[in-house]
Design an enzyme around this catalytic site. Structure first.
Site, PDB file in Angstrom:
ATOM      1  N   LYS A 196       0.868  -1.177   0.000  1.00  0.00           N
ATOM      2  CA  LYS A 196       0.000   0.000   0.000  1.00  0.00           C
ATOM      3  C   LYS A 196       0.903   1.224   0.000  1.00  0.00           C
ATOM      4  O   LYS A 196       1.675   1.445   0.940  1.00  0.00           O
ATOM      5  CB  LYS A 196      -0.904  -0.003   1.232  1.00  0.00           C
ATOM      6  CG  LYS A 196      -1.782   1.242   1.304  1.00  0.00           C
ATOM      7  CD  LYS A 196      -2.789   1.172   2.418  1.00  0.00           C
ATOM      8  CE  LYS A 196      -3.627   2.449   2.428  1.00  0.00           C
ATOM      9  NZ  LYS A 196      -4.602   2.460   3.511  1.00  0.00           N
ATOM     10  N   LYS A 249      -2.071  -1.558  -3.889  1.00  0.00           N
ATOM     11  CA  LYS A 249      -2.950  -0.397  -3.839  1.00  0.00           C
ATOM     12  C   LYS A 249      -2.138   0.879  -3.954  1.00  0.00           C
ATOM     13  O   LYS A 249      -1.154   1.002  -3.226  1.00  0.00           O
ATOM     14  CB  LYS A 249      -3.676  -0.434  -2.486  1.00  0.00           C
ATOM     15  CG  LYS A 249      -4.598   0.730  -2.220  1.00  0.00           C
ATOM     16  CD  LYS A 249      -5.174   0.603  -0.846  1.00  0.00           C
ATOM     17  CE  LYS A 249      -6.038   1.819  -0.571  1.00  0.00           C
ATOM     18  NZ  LYS A 249      -6.560   1.861   0.744  1.00  0.00           N
TER      19      LYS A 249
HETATM   20  C1  PBG Z   1      -6.821   3.904   5.159  1.00  0.00           C
HETATM   21  C2  PBG Z   1      -7.449   3.610   3.850  1.00  0.00           C
HETATM   22  C3  PBG Z   1      -7.325   4.396   2.707  1.00  0.00           C
HETATM   23  C4  PBG Z   1      -8.062   3.795   1.704  1.00  0.00           C
HETATM   24  C5  PBG Z   1      -8.627   2.639   2.247  1.00  0.00           C
HETATM   25  N1  PBG Z   1      -8.229   2.533   3.577  1.00  0.00           N
HETATM   26  C6  PBG Z   1      -6.672   5.664   2.412  1.00  0.00           C
HETATM   27  C7  PBG Z   1      -5.672   6.266   3.268  1.00  0.00           C
HETATM   28  O1  PBG Z   1      -4.605   5.688   3.472  1.00  0.00           O
HETATM   29  O2  PBG Z   1      -5.959   7.344   3.766  1.00  0.00           O
HETATM   30  C8  PBG Z   1      -8.182   4.380   0.333  1.00  0.00           C
HETATM   31  C9  PBG Z   1      -9.121   3.804  -0.610  1.00  0.00           C
HETATM   32  C10 PBG Z   1      -9.403   4.653  -1.782  1.00  0.00           C
HETATM   33  O3  PBG Z   1      -8.794   5.714  -2.035  1.00  0.00           O
HETATM   34  O4  PBG Z   1     -10.312   4.265  -2.517  1.00  0.00           O
HETATM   35  N2  PBG Z   1      -6.886   2.922   6.111  1.00  0.00           N
END
Ligand code: PBG
Length: 327
Positions: A196, A249
């Site tokens: 991520k 991601k």
């Molecule tokens: C954080 C989280 C994020 C997303 C899912 N869980 C974003 C972040 O790190 O602030 C992003 C998903 C998306 O942008 O569709 N736990």
């Protein structure tokens, strides 16, 4: 001309093209994210994500029922939590009164054949807006794990099929596997947010949850987007610690990472086609600059072609509707 090889022969008609097509995105490989809010009888559209709403539980059940009819059966749930419930230890995340936990139970009792994936991270509940516990401006790793453990058990008790740690703390997959097993939840899976990245593509999601960090950024836990080999370190650890799925991601700007993990590991690879990737297509389509549906289809196929077995996408429902119209 005497040409022995004429690749165009295999493109001669739509029938032949269908016959030789290498990649297909099918509804059973898509996961649809749903944003949940407390209350009743409400759906609020998210401005930066046209077509995507925050739902109260009753409305979410209607949405899920429609999706089930389209063959779309896997949902990943995110809570948009009122500020009054947020604190620095995310205690609402495992409060039995939490509407998110109630939603999981209601969805599973109404639709036992739906697969529910949860979100394990502090940010929706954290007054600091971070995925981990903040002290003196630092994100504490091991202390965060204990909170994630409580959150995970609460979600498993509510009926979650798969938990999705999206926090990027070290050691969380192993820790969650251990607490789940100790509590007897040996069949609850872990979908690890493995690679991520600290990405600017998450903007609309943070609008949806009002979950942006109050101070600093997420670069001490989410990965530097310039790094590829580091994804292998994260993936090795997640597999070793007991992950059932590895996730990359965002997806579209990270096709090389998807391909790398697919080639290197034997468990299912999930790609999260994130909010900003969705918003870009919708914005350009609204301006009439792109054919939004066709571009979205091309993006999903490209993610699959790169090696994703499963795609989490806000376009899942519209894609399922498109497939149904074609059938
Ligand atoms: C954080 C989280 C994020 C997303 C899912 N869980 C974003 C972040 O790190 O602030 C992003 C998903 C998306 O942008 O569709 N736990």
């Amino acid at each position: 001309m005497k040409l022995t090889r004429r690749p165009r022969r295999n493109r001669i008609s739509s029938e032949v093209r269908n016959l030789v097509r290498e990649t297909a995105v099918t509804t059973d490989k898509l996961v649809y994210p749903l944003f949940l809010i407390d209350g009743e009888n409400k759906r609020e559209e998210i401005k930066s994500m046209p077509g995507i709403c925050r739902f109260t539980i009753d409305e979410a059940l209607k949405e899920i029922s429609e999706c089930m009819g389209l063959g779309l059966r896997t949902f990943i749930l995110f809570p948009a939590v009122d500020d009054k419930w947020k604190d620095s230890t995310a205690s609402y995340s495992y409060n039995p009164e939490n509407f998110y936990l109630k939603a999981i139970s209601q969805i599973k009792s109404r639709f036992p054949e739906a697969t529910v994936v949860t979100d394990v991270a502090m940010d929706p509940y954290n007054s600091d807006g971070h995925d981990g516990l903040v002290r003196d401006g630092k994100i504490l790793n091991d202390e965060t794990l204990e909170i994630l453990g409580k959150m995970t058990i609460a979600q498993a008790k509510a009926g979650a099929d798969i938990v999705g740690p999206s926090d990027m703390m070290d050691g969380r997959v192993g820790y969650l596997r251990e607490v789940l097993d100790e509590a007897g939840f040996i069949n609850v899976g872990i979908m690890a947010y493995t690679a991520k990245y600290a990405s600017s593509f998450y903007g609309p999601f943070r609008d949806a949850l009002d979950s942006a960090p109050k101070a600093g950024d997420k670069k001490t836990y989410q990965m530097d987007y310039a790094n590829k080999r580091e994804a292998l370190v994260e993936a090795e650890l997640d597999v070793f610690e007991g992950a059932d799925f590895l996730m990359v991601k965002p997806a579209l700007a990270y096709l090389d990472i998807i391909q790398l993990l697919k080639q290197s590991f034997d468990i299912p690879i999930v790609a999260y086609n994130v909010s900003g990737e969705y918003a870009m297509v919708k914005a350009a389509a609204e301006k009439g600059w792109l054919d939004g549906d066709k571009v979205m289809q091309e993006i999903l196929v490209s993610i699959k072609r790169a090696g994703a077995d499963i795609i989490i996408t806000y376009a899942a429902k519209e894609y399922a509707m498109f497939l149904k119209r074609q059938a």
